[in-house]
Design an enzyme around this catalytic site. Structure first.
Site, PDB file in Angstrom:
ATOM      1  N   TYR A  31      79.702  22.821  55.108  1.00  9.20           N
ATOM      2  CA  TYR A  31      79.513  23.355  56.456  1.00  9.20           C
ATOM      3  C   TYR A  31      78.033  23.530  56.731  1.00  9.20           C
ATOM      4  O   TYR A  31      77.203  23.486  55.811  1.00  9.20           O
ATOM      5  CB  TYR A  31      80.252  24.697  56.617  1.00  9.20           C
ATOM      6  CG  TYR A  31      79.548  25.864  55.969  1.00  9.20           C
ATOM      7  CD1 TYR A  31      79.520  26.007  54.585  1.00  9.20           C
ATOM      8  CD2 TYR A  31      78.875  26.815  56.733  1.00  9.20           C
ATOM      9  CE1 TYR A  31      78.859  27.065  53.987  1.00  9.20           C
ATOM     10  CE2 TYR A  31      78.210  27.880  56.135  1.00  9.20           C
ATOM     11  CZ  TYR A  31      78.211  27.999  54.767  1.00  9.20           C
ATOM     12  OH  TYR A  31      77.544  29.040  54.176  1.00  9.20           O
ATOM     13  N   LYS A 147      76.105  23.114  50.169  1.00 12.60           N
ATOM     14  CA  LYS A 147      76.555  24.146  51.127  1.00 12.60           C
ATOM     15  C   LYS A 147      78.064  24.024  51.305  1.00 12.60           C
ATOM     16  O   LYS A 147      78.574  23.594  52.345  1.00 12.60           O
ATOM     17  CB  LYS A 147      75.800  24.020  52.458  1.00 12.60           C
ATOM     18  CG  LYS A 147      75.861  25.296  53.291  1.00 12.60           C
ATOM     19  CD  LYS A 147      74.816  25.286  54.380  1.00 12.60           C
ATOM     20  CE  LYS A 147      75.027  26.373  55.418  1.00 12.60           C
ATOM     21  NZ  LYS A 147      74.913  27.736  54.907  1.00 12.60           N
ATOM     22  N   GLU A 179      68.759  34.316  45.068  1.00 16.07           N
ATOM     23  CA  GLU A 179      68.833  34.218  46.529  1.00 16.07           C
ATOM     24  C   GLU A 179      69.825  35.263  47.017  1.00 16.07           C
ATOM     25  O   GLU A 179      70.459  35.953  46.214  1.00 16.07           O
ATOM     26  CB  GLU A 179      69.264  32.812  46.971  1.00 16.07           C
ATOM     27  CG  GLU A 179      70.670  32.428  46.522  1.00 16.07           C
ATOM     28  CD  GLU A 179      71.125  31.068  47.039  1.00 16.07           C
ATOM     29  OE1 GLU A 179      70.606  30.594  48.064  1.00 16.07           O
ATOM     30  OE2 GLU A 179      72.023  30.485  46.404  1.00 16.07           O
ATOM     31  N   LEU A 203      70.737  27.525  47.272  1.00 13.66           N
ATOM     32  CA  LEU A 203      70.745  26.630  48.423  1.00 13.66           C
ATOM     33  C   LEU A 203      69.303  26.529  48.923  1.00 13.66           C
ATOM     34  O   LEU A 203      68.650  27.557  49.145  1.00 13.66           O
ATOM     35  CB  LEU A 203      71.635  27.200  49.532  1.00 13.66           C
ATOM     36  CG  LEU A 203      71.790  26.260  50.723  1.00 13.66           C
ATOM     37  CD1 LEU A 203      72.726  25.110  50.377  1.00 13.66           C
ATOM     38  CD2 LEU A 203      72.302  27.000  51.944  1.00 13.66           C
TER      39      LEU A 203
HETATM   40  C1  LIG Z   1      73.661  31.095  49.722  1.00 14.69           C
HETATM   41  C2  LIG Z   1      72.698  30.829  50.832  1.00 14.69           C
HETATM   42  N1  LIG Z   1      71.388  30.756  50.555  1.00 14.69           N
HETATM   43  C3  LIG Z   1      70.477  30.540  51.519  1.00 14.69           C
HETATM   44  C4  LIG Z   1      70.856  30.397  52.847  1.00 14.69           C
HETATM   45  C5  LIG Z   1      69.814  30.161  53.896  1.00 14.69           C
HETATM   46  O1  LIG Z   1      69.881  28.826  54.332  1.00 14.69           O
HETATM   47  P1  LIG Z   1      69.411  28.395  55.789  1.00 14.69           P
HETATM   48  O2  LIG Z   1      67.997  28.816  55.923  1.00 14.69           O
HETATM   49  O3  LIG Z   1      69.578  26.924  55.791  1.00 14.69           O
HETATM   50  O4  LIG Z   1      70.304  29.101  56.750  1.00 14.69           O
HETATM   51  C6  LIG Z   1      72.210  30.441  53.182  1.00 14.69           C
HETATM   52  C7  LIG Z   1      72.636  30.268  54.573  1.00 14.69           C
HETATM   53  O5  LIG Z   1      73.756  30.476  54.935  1.00 14.69           O
HETATM   54  C8  LIG Z   1      73.156  30.652  52.150  1.00 14.69           C
HETATM   55  O6  LIG Z   1      74.470  30.697  52.426  1.00 14.69           O
END
Ligand SMILES: Cc1ncc(COP(=O)(O)O)c(C=O)c1O
Length: 278
Positions: A31, A147, A179, A203
């Site tokens: 997603y 993701k 994170e 991620l």
């Molecule tokens: C586990 C995780 N880490 C980091 C992020 C941040 O990613 P982004 O900046 O692409 O929203 C998300 C975003 O949903 C996430 O689910």
């Protein structure tokens, strides 16, 4: 509210997926969430690039990621979201087939779902005054770079944070802060940013990558290195990055103050630069 499902624009109440959908049965899909500012999707290309990478990693056939930006644009028009705050949600699963762990027969079409919804921004004081975070053990698998819609550990972590009166949960694996449950984590030491390296344990956030760009423009050094939990408490500043989180100062972790307990100057410079880049 109109949504897109498998080639059709339909009222959300009429959108139907099979109970055999592998997204439902196995969380077998990926997603993306894209932030929309004043009717314009922000960093859409980067989100779609990551979605293609996720599909490739999971060996799900690309059902036409190239066309998703136009679908999102149409949903913004149809749902009158050309002003104000919104998000685009995109989910692709391996499709519907009788339940079996092995992949479904070749040619099974992936399920493609896109929705555009109004977004209620966080209370302004979160970004102005900072938020609290709670550390939790990282119980996730070791492909956090994908993701995936398999978010149970993230759901439990975020709920634990909420119940502790914190905004975000920070995953800690082997004593290292990786994170957040839906955000990346940065710490500031001697004016430089430190964040965990992009690898299979986090991620690689689109906002994280944007922070790298902005830091480069502002002359703020960035180091990708592990942050042991005890070292997090000695940072002068900590902040989160994420699509809906944006750049969010963290002023308390596990009840302990970070720095002087207020958002720091490096975080504030990045927040301003982020706003200006939208
Ligand atoms: C586990 C995780 N880490 C980091 C992020 C941040 O990613 P982004 O900046 O692409 O929203 C998300 C975003 O949903 C996430 O689910």
């Amino acid at each position: 509210m109109l949504v897109y499902l498998n080639g059709e624009f339909v009222p959300q109440a009429e959108a139907r997926i099979s109970v055999d959908d592998r997204g439902f049965l196995f969380a077998d899909g990926v997603y993306e969430v894209v932030r929309v500012y004043d009717g314009r999707p922000f960093l859409m290309d980067a989100h779609l690039r990551r979605m293609r990478q996720g599909l490739h990693a999971l060996r799900i056939d690309d059902p036409g990621v190239d066309g998703l930006a136009a679908i999102a644009e149409r949903l913004l028009d149809e749902n009158r979201l050309r002003s104000g705050d919104a998000t685009i949600y995109i989910q692709i699963t391996r499709g519907a087939a009788p339940r079996a762990h092995v992949f479904p027969p070749a040619g099974t079409p992936p399920t493609v779902y896109v929705a555009a919804k109004p977004f209620q921004p966080h209370p302004p004081e979160y970004h102005r005054d900072g938020v609290a975070a709670l550390t939790v053990p990282d119980t996730r698998w070791s492909r956090c770079d994908i993701k995936s819609v398999s978010l149970l550990a993230n759901v439990l972590a975020k709920q634990a944070a909420k119940e502790a009166g914190a905004f975000e949960a920070l995953f800690v694996r082997d004593g290292i802060v990786l994170e957040g449950s839906h955000s990346n984590v940065f710490a500031v030491y001697d004016g430089a940013l430190v964040t965990y390296p992009a690898c299979n344990y986090i991620l690689n956030g689109i906002t994280r990558q944007k922070v790298f760009d902005l830091a480069g423009q502002l002359g703020i050094p960035v180091v990708e290195a592990p942050i042991p939990l005890d070292r997090l408490f000695t940072a002068s500043e900590v902040f989160l990055s994420g699509t809906t989180t944006e750049i969010m100062p963290v002023t308390r972790v596990d009840g302990r103050e970070i720095g002087d307990g207020r958002p720091g100057p490096v975080t504030q410079r990045l927040q301003r630069a982020y706003r200006e880049s939208i």
